[in-house]
Design a protein around this motif. Sequence first.
Motif, PDB file in Angstrom:
ATOM      1  N   VAL A  73       0.873  -1.178   0.000  1.00 26.27           N
ATOM      2  CA  VAL A  73       0.000   0.000   0.000  1.00 26.27           C
ATOM      3  C   VAL A  73       0.909   1.226   0.000  1.00 26.27           C
ATOM      4  O   VAL A  73       1.966   1.215   0.626  1.00 26.27           O
ATOM      5  CB  VAL A  73      -0.937   0.047   1.231  1.00 26.27           C
ATOM      6  CG1 VAL A  73      -1.893   1.218   1.111  1.00 26.27           C
ATOM      7  CG2 VAL A  73      -1.721  -1.236   1.398  1.00 26.27           C
ATOM      8  N   HIS A  74       0.511   2.252  -0.696  1.00 29.85           N
ATOM      9  CA  HIS A  74       1.290   3.486  -0.765  1.00 29.85           C
ATOM     10  C   HIS A  74       0.501   4.601  -0.111  1.00 29.85           C
ATOM     11  O   HIS A  74      -0.611   4.906  -0.536  1.00 29.85           O
ATOM     12  CB  HIS A  74       1.576   3.828  -2.243  1.00 29.85           C
ATOM     13  CG  HIS A  74       2.430   5.039  -2.414  1.00 29.85           C
ATOM     14  ND1 HIS A  74       2.364   5.845  -3.520  1.00 29.85           N
ATOM     15  CD2 HIS A  74       3.374   5.586  -1.607  1.00 29.85           C
ATOM     16  CE1 HIS A  74       3.235   6.836  -3.394  1.00 29.85           C
ATOM     17  NE2 HIS A  74       3.850   6.696  -2.252  1.00 29.85           N
ATOM     18  N   TYR A  75       1.052   5.175   0.967  1.00 36.74           N
ATOM     19  CA  TYR A  75       0.420   6.316   1.645  1.00 36.74           C
ATOM     20  C   TYR A  75       1.331   7.530   1.471  1.00 36.74           C
ATOM     21  O   TYR A  75       2.229   7.752   2.300  1.00 36.74           O
ATOM     22  CB  TYR A  75       0.261   6.040   3.138  1.00 36.74           C
ATOM     23  CG  TYR A  75      -0.652   4.892   3.502  1.00 36.74           C
ATOM     24  CD1 TYR A  75      -2.030   5.066   3.546  1.00 36.74           C
ATOM     25  CD2 TYR A  75      -0.142   3.651   3.839  1.00 36.74           C
ATOM     26  CE1 TYR A  75      -2.867   4.017   3.903  1.00 36.74           C
ATOM     27  CE2 TYR A  75      -0.978   2.596   4.201  1.00 36.74           C
ATOM     28  CZ  TYR A  75      -2.338   2.798   4.224  1.00 36.74           C
ATOM     29  OH  TYR A  75      -3.152   1.768   4.586  1.00 36.74           O
ATOM     30  N   PRO A  76       1.124   8.323   0.429  1.00 43.41           N
ATOM     31  CA  PRO A  76       2.062   9.432   0.186  1.00 43.41           C
ATOM     32  C   PRO A  76       2.108  10.447   1.322  1.00 43.41           C
ATOM     33  O   PRO A  76       3.096  11.159   1.467  1.00 43.41           O
ATOM     34  CB  PRO A  76       1.524  10.081  -1.091  1.00 43.41           C
ATOM     35  CG  PRO A  76       0.502   9.161  -1.636  1.00 43.41           C
ATOM     36  CD  PRO A  76       0.042   8.271  -0.546  1.00 43.41           C
TER      37      PRO A  76
END
Lengths: 438, 229
Positions: free
Chosen positions: B118-121
């Motif tokens: 998952v990418h949480y910028p």
Amino acid sequence: MSTTTTEGKVYDVAGQDWDELVETVTESAEERLVINMGPQHPSTHGVLRLVLTLDGETVTEARTVIGYLHTGIEKNMEFRTWTQGVTFVTRMDYLAPIFNETAYCLGVEKLLGIADRVPERAQAIRVMMMELNRISSHLVALATFGMELGATTPMIYGFREREMVLDIFEYVTGLRMNMAYVRPGGVSVDLPAGAVDKIGEFLKVMPERIKDIRKLLDENPVYTRRTKDVAYLDLTGCMALGITGPMLRAAGLPWDLRKSQPYCGYETYEFDVPTEKTCDVYGRYLVRMAEMEESLKIVEQALDRLTGPLKGGPVMIDDKKIGWPSQLALGPDGLGNSPDHIAHIMGSSMEALIHHFKLVTEGFRVPAGQVYSAVESPRGELGAHVVSDGGTRPYRVHFRDPSFTNLQAVPATCEGGMIADVISAVASIDPVMGGVDR
Amino acid sequence: MSSENLPGVPQGEAPDQTPEPVVRRGMFGAGDTGDTSGYGRLVVRRPARLASARPYGSYFDDVADALEPVAGDAIERVVVDRDEVTFHIARERLVDVMRHLRDDPALRFELSLGVSGVHYPDETGGELRAIYHLCSITHNRRIRVEVACPDSDRHIPSTVSVYPTHDWHERETYDFFGIVFDGHPALTRIEMPDDWEGHPQRKDYPLGGIPVEYRGAETPAPDQRRSYA
């Protein structure tokens, strides 16, 4: 055609130049042969590519290459509403669409905290549709398997029987595949009139048909010699490689999520988990056959409930903020908009129109968090890792597709065996490339 | 102007945690003049970072009890949410912890369901996550292990030595998120072509897509459409 590279001499075969090839190969002293099987090959269940290193007829190295059917479904879902996501996930493992939808919807329902409020009738319909789908999926596994080993009768039988299931799907959902039938909160439409009779008829015919296939294959010497003791993978290997489903149960472990971690009310149905101890292709075949028989039992029980205690119940959650505002209606040209609902929102209630518009275009919000929901698909544990950031669209959805994981068993089951057994081994994994690549 | 006819502010417990950073204000990207959208004062904050305290409930306490003596210092926080438990593990200790989770008789998570990214910028310092779902057949339990790494240093140790099934899963996560799993036997792309540039599941990677024209009307590409989040 041959070219010399740093790796040695490479022969390219186009199919027309066999004489020339035989001549050049006999000149060479090297025995090692690297064969590229696929991605277009009738025995690879879709666009799977196998790179096989051969020593004579023995496979010394098998490498699997996937990705030819990657469609970016997981990325696409991040730009659609939660409900629209169903239409995407149903296309992943296209032989088991109902399972994809159910795994996803169970995840969304868990995130919404409405898992207990999904109507029982909807759960029973889900169970029934899943088990019908399991039968149709196993039938394809069986049919293609027979064909790949050169037996065309099981292929014809398998696809003929599968057609009956697809007819039921079409009758109930309007579509034969990729139905987007299971929705967050329930199912999209109740069983139409006559569906119960149709399924009842199927239940009457099917046990005989399964027996016919068994008569053809169970003791068939040609079949058993191609399958017994082929592609051996024991329990330790299965655990290490994360293998689930019929492959794991053919290694003797009765691990079935329907029993061990029930969902959709499976704990209330009576059925057995068939296992075999042979760890080979034949065992996997027997497990699949027995599972179809068990599935018939479950469909029968579900049908009894749908016509008995659950008759006339709702099939969508009683929450107007989540449940789709209308159900589809059967018109002369198939399933479509419900005229009653359209008359209601266009003619009599402005609020209903606003509500419809908001829910259909904007969608519902799902509280932030992440869940993992798993169902037992025909190929093993199908898991959906669903992440929400609190918005109307999924933040991230990852599918743990059993085909993807099970396909890692190809080197373990094929290396050291004969090249002809590679076909049996891959077929017994029953990979569906739509699910592998997503 | 009195405030009598304005909607009341709910009384009761005051929020005791510091508010999360603002992700977005307003709606539909409108930010110039006037409040014509009706959403001008909307403030969207990042979801709160959860951390649960003991007792966790269910079998989660048993798992934590068995894990803490060995990996207590590696556990950054534990989140119990929606009947699922997540152990956030420091990436340096990941392989140890995973091996312990697999081998300890009280834990015995012998089946891994793979890796998901998952990418949480917005989560500075921990933008990229690798998430492992583990299942114990012996005890019939499930847990989730989450590992974070900053975008500037995208490295997480490979767990293929503990769970061989992670081979393809880690390749997939590398392919889609660019997380480099150190020690993986052959970390190459798996779904995208070998010469692909970028990592498509990251949030800064555009969806692409083209507008759809139908009978003279044009519908924008899915990533250009109005979003209501």
